[in-house]
Design a protein around this motif. Sequence first.
Motif, short mmCIF file in Angstrom:
data_model
loop_
_atom_site.label_atom_id
_atom_site.label_comp_id
_atom_site.label_asym_id
_atom_site.label_seq_id
_atom_site.Cartn_x
_atom_site.Cartn_y
_atom_site.Cartn_z
N TRP A 133 -2.13 -36.32 38.09
CA TRP A 133 -3.44 -35.26 38.27
C TRP A 133 -3.03 -33.87 38.54
O TRP A 133 -3.66 -32.91 38.37
N PRO A 193 -8.03 -30.47 35.16
CA PRO A 193 -9.12 -30.55 36.48
C PRO A 193 -8.49 -29.75 37.69
O PRO A 193 -9.02 -28.80 38.26
N TYR A 194 -7.16 -30.30 37.92
CA TYR A 194 -6.56 -29.70 39.17
C TYR A 194 -6.11 -28.37 39.02
O TYR A 194 -6.29 -27.32 39.62
N ARG A 195 -5.38 -28.10 37.63
CA ARG A 195 -4.76 -26.84 37.40
C ARG A 195 -5.88 -25.74 37.43
O ARG A 195 -5.70 -24.61 37.66
N ARG A 238 -9.24 -25.81 38.57
CA ARG A 238 -10.10 -25.61 39.73
C ARG A 238 -9.63 -25.33 41.22
O ARG A 238 -10.05 -24.91 42.13
N ASP A 274 -11.91 -23.40 43.40
CA ASP A 274 -12.76 -24.07 44.30
C ASP A 274 -12.04 -25.08 44.87
O ASP A 274 -12.16 -26.21 44.50
N PRO A 275 -11.15 -24.60 45.90
CA PRO A 275 -10.16 -25.65 46.43
C PRO A 275 -10.75 -26.53 47.16
O PRO A 275 -10.26 -27.72 47.32
N ARG A 276 -11.91 -26.00 48.09
CA ARG A 276 -12.70 -27.17 48.71
C ARG A 276 -13.31 -28.13 47.92
O ARG A 276 -13.22 -29.40 48.58
N VAL A 311 -11.80 -29.39 45.30
CA VAL A 311 -10.93 -30.11 44.62
C VAL A 311 -10.34 -31.11 45.87
O VAL A 311 -10.30 -32.19 45.57
N ASP A 366 -12.59 -34.01 45.89
CA ASP A 366 -12.12 -35.12 44.96
C ASP A 366 -10.98 -35.80 45.44
O ASP A 366 -10.89 -36.92 45.01
N PHE A 367 -10.37 -35.49 46.50
CA PHE A 367 -9.16 -36.42 47.10
C PHE A 367 -9.94 -37.09 48.50
O PHE A 367 -9.24 -37.73 49.19
N MET A 412 -4.78 -22.26 32.59
CA MET A 412 -5.78 -22.85 33.12
C MET A 412 -6.60 -22.26 34.20
O MET A 412 -7.89 -23.05 34.55
N PHE A 415 -13.55 -28.72 33.19
CA PHE A 415 -12.47 -30.04 33.11
C PHE A 415 -13.02 -31.09 33.94
O PHE A 415 -12.14 -32.14 33.86
N GLY A 416 -13.84 -31.17 34.79
CA GLY A 416 -14.43 -32.23 35.45
C GLY A 416 -13.75 -32.20 36.65
O GLY A 416 -12.75 -31.57 37.15
N PRO A 417 -14.08 -33.48 37.56
CA PRO A 417 -13.33 -33.80 38.67
C PRO A 417 -11.82 -34.01 38.60
O PRO A 417 -11.33 -34.61 37.44
N VAL A 418 -10.99 -33.73 39.58
CA VAL A 418 -9.60 -34.55 39.74
C VAL A 418 -9.72 -35.88 39.75
O VAL A 418 -10.52 -36.39 40.81
N GLN A 419 -8.87 -36.77 39.14
CA GLN A 419 -8.89 -38.10 39.46
C GLN A 419 -7.53 -38.70 39.67
O GLN A 419 -6.75 -38.94 38.99
N PRO A 420 -7.35 -38.67 41.11
CA PRO A 420 -6.31 -39.16 41.64
C PRO A 420 -5.89 -40.50 41.42
O PRO A 420 -6.72 -41.35 41.20
N ASP A 479 -15.77 -18.73 48.03
CA ASP A 479 -15.50 -19.21 49.41
C ASP A 479 -14.68 -17.93 50.01
O ASP A 479 -13.70 -17.36 49.59
N MET A 503 -11.10 -18.64 51.54
CA MET A 503 -10.01 -18.90 50.67
C MET A 503 -9.09 -17.59 50.25
O MET A 503 -9.62 -16.43 50.08
#
Lengths: 206, 223
Positions: free
Chosen positions: A124, A129-131, A133, A137-139, A141, A144-145, B7, B13-18, B202, B205
């Motif tokens: 991930w 998606p992580y790289r 957002r 949009d850190p909050r 992200v 998502d966790f 990026m 790219f959608g949600p992060v999927q841990p 935000d 941030m």
Amino acid sequence: MSGHDHDHEHSELSETELRVRALETVLTEKGYVDPAALDLLIETYEKKVGPRNGARVVARAWTDPEYRKRLLADATPAIAELNYAGRQGEHIIALENTPKTHNMVVCTLCSCYPWPVLGLPPVWYKSAPYRSRAVSDPRGVLRDFGVELSPDTDIRIWDSTAEIRYFVLPMRPAGTDGWSEERLADLVTRDSMIGSGLPKHPNELG
Amino acid sequence: MDGAQDMGGVEGFGPVQPEPNEPVFHAAWERRAFALTLAMSRPGGWNIDMSRFARENRPHADYLSKSYYQLWLAGLERLMIERDLVSEDEIASGRVLTVAKAGLKTLSRDDVMAMLHRGGPTERDPTAPARFAIGDQVRMKTINPPTHTRLPRYVRGRVGTIELLHGCHVFPDTNSLGQGEKPQWLYTVSFAGTELWGADADPTMKVSVDAWESYLESPSERA
């Protein structure tokens, strides 16, 4: 970058598997690589270098105020005191989480990550998606966790665009007074040192 | 280059999927591709910036359709083919068809731990004083080189504050092209979310990047 769990990729993956095998054969026969060295590289990052290293650094900082000072002042030598050093951790900075500020680390351009303390990055962390957002949009992200940060906490994102490697010193969980370093290290998750998560609650330990 | 690897802030790219209890590698070939990449930089003689450019310098669809270690593999193949260490036919057939280059150093098992421990420090002695100081306001230059850069699009033209000074470091934009290390002062520059993403961002941030001196200008230098 695609995931690992789609059925249609299986044939593609076995094609890749064959290609890697062919490549290793050719490179070995040409004398460019020593398969025994490859085995040791893999064993090192699969079995020895991982987030357990970072957890020990964090637990030491939680229990030893002088160590914490050294770590925050100049993390690379402080981490080397525990014999963690080298590749992808040549210049490390430790970021202290406080009630006022939550730090989170990303590499938007590739996958930079502090290997000596955290090992190789999870999928991930390297994913689109992580790289994409984490910096906008850190909050979201964090949600998502499953992490909801207080609206009063500032959020600080560190994009690792150079060879400086960042890792997060999370806040010590309440209810751990008198705990040994070793027990505290069990609370320190990989994600809490990236900033995408928090340490475990003391009740979560079996 | 403004490729798919850049990026930051890209939507869709959608949600992060841990993945819970994720293994270090997900397939046997990933282990070998990882180790081959680390080991081949010794006989190959390329640097980390060349490796990054070899991975990212490809069409967006190609970059985005490859898994992480598939990108590593594609980058490694490119670096080796460019240097005539191996041919496309050899990779496809798994058979040696050309004579090996002589005199190259191989990473032996006994060298591995020392190589990892040494790493590749990028800090160099300064040859001139730093132009900016902690607390200074700077604007990130707008550049669009077709070659490797570590100045991401989402901060170009934005004004931020120098937060940290890291000494002089090897400059990837030239090092990736084999044009020398050309070390420059390296800074951490932080930006308000609203500077990057507009008034609706935000307000709590802040984002920083690490930026070489030639990526920066005074805000007054250019409107």
